[in-house]
Enzyme design. Structure first.
Site, PDB file in Angstrom:
ATOM      1  CE1 TYR A  63      -3.333  -2.702   0.281  1.00  0.00           C
ATOM      2  CE2 TYR A  63      -3.662  -2.169   2.586  1.00  0.00           C
ATOM      3  CZ  TYR A  63      -3.997  -2.909   1.472  1.00  0.00           C
ATOM      4  OH  TYR A  63      -4.993  -3.851   1.567  1.00  0.00           O
ATOM      5  CG  PHE A 220     -17.178  -3.555   2.791  1.00  0.00           C
ATOM      6  CD1 PHE A 220     -16.567  -3.716   4.013  1.00  0.00           C
ATOM      7  CD2 PHE A 220     -17.953  -2.432   2.575  1.00  0.00           C
ATOM      8  CE1 PHE A 220     -16.721  -2.754   5.004  1.00  0.00           C
ATOM      9  CE2 PHE A 220     -18.111  -1.469   3.560  1.00  0.00           C
ATOM     10  CZ  PHE A 220     -17.495  -1.642   4.783  1.00  0.00           C
ATOM     11  N   PRO A 227     -29.099  -1.487  -8.284  1.00  0.00           N
ATOM     12  CG  PRO A 227     -29.764  -0.318 -10.187  1.00  0.00           C
ATOM     13  CD  PRO A 227     -28.977  -1.515  -9.743  1.00  0.00           C
TER      14      PRO A 227
END
Length: 291
Positions: A63, A220, A227
């Site tokens: 990272y 997540f 939708p």
């Protein structure tokens, strides 16, 4: 709903942490690369997370590269005795910001040594082997190197990340798997193909984790929501006077006692908002409505 979870519960060195952790990936610059836009805020986010009761922080030396590890060290070292810092190996970044496997036994050893140095630790409590470039280096060779470093004392517990059900079953035959980290959210439960590869979903391995008492750590995003799914989560959010992101976290906490969410953010306000999700109590009717 349990507020804590125990990693490697049957080992001689179990780790009990609060059931809402923090993932550091978004503390970096754009495309998970470079320094944060607001370094003082990034440092304050880490300090506030720990001050607010977070005892599990997820990072990786790729990272940034090495940006989140250095931020963690600057903000939190010397580390609180109850803080578990979990890192990942098995991947690296090229100068063009692409993600590539870094998973030969030599690569993995170099990554562990780098994590120990940048985090300023003598032993890493939990390391996830992230699987990339499936088949390039056999899983038994990768895990074999991890377990060897565990025996040497460089790693306390070994976990797997980005794994299919078959890969987890194989891993369990090779040695003690403490945790699993896969993409998982209310709206994204199964395998998804992203620009840098395929991400197996948490739903595919959750029951196996539950059977073996292995915490599943979801990373997540709500960006993949359909939708109709957004409509449902928005309705529950209205009922609880919460945000959709908070309901997504609450859904994970209620879905299984073996889930350990690690929502990440680069905003101090959003961190506080995410942490408040642990107090949301979804009813059986709420969970049934969400499905």
């Amino acid at each position: 709903m349990s507020t804590t979870i125990t990693i490697a519960q049957h080992s001689t060195h179990p780790l009990t942490v609060n059931r809402l952790g923090y993932g550091t990936m978004r503390l970096t610059g754009p495309e998970i690369w470079g320094e944060p836009a607001n370094r003082p805020e990034a440092l304050q986010i880490l300090r506030t997370a720990v001050e607010s009761g977070v005892t599990f922080i997820d990072t990786a030396d790729y990272y940034g590269e090495d940006v989140t590890n250095r931020l963690i060290r600057e903000a939190l070292h010397p580390y609180p005795s109850n803080l578990v810092i979990c890192t990942k190996v098995g991947a690296t970044r090229r100068p063009d910001k692409s993600w590539v496997p870094y998973n030969t036994p030599e690569n993995l050893r170099a990554s562990i040594d780098n994590n120990l140095r940048t985090l300023q630790q003598e032993q890493i409590q939990l390391v996830h082997l992230r699987l990339m470039g499936h088949g390039a280096v056999p899983l038994d060779e990768q895990l074999g190197a991890m377990f060897e470093m565990q025996r040497e004392g460089k790693i306390l517990h070994v976990g797997l990340s980005n794994v299919t059900r078959e890969e987890l079953e194989t891993g369990l035959q090779l040695g003690p798997i403490a945790t699993v980290e896969n993409m998982y959210s209310y709206a994204q439960r199964t395998t998804v193909k992203l620009a840098h590869g395929t991400n197996p979903g948490g739903e595919e391995v959750l029951d196996l984790c539950e059977q073996h008492g292995i915490p599943l750590i979801p990373f997540f995003s709500l960006l993949h929501a359909l939708p109709k799914e957004l409509d449902k989560i928005a309705e529950i959010a209205r009922r609880h006077e919460a945000t959709p992101a908070q309901i997504n976290i609450a859904w994970l906490l209620h879905k299984s006692a073996w889930l350990l969410p690690i929502p990440g953010t680069s905003s101090l306000a959003h961190l506080r908002e995410n942490l408040q999700a642990a107090a949301i109590r979804l009813s059986a009717e709420d969970m049934a409505y969400l499905g």
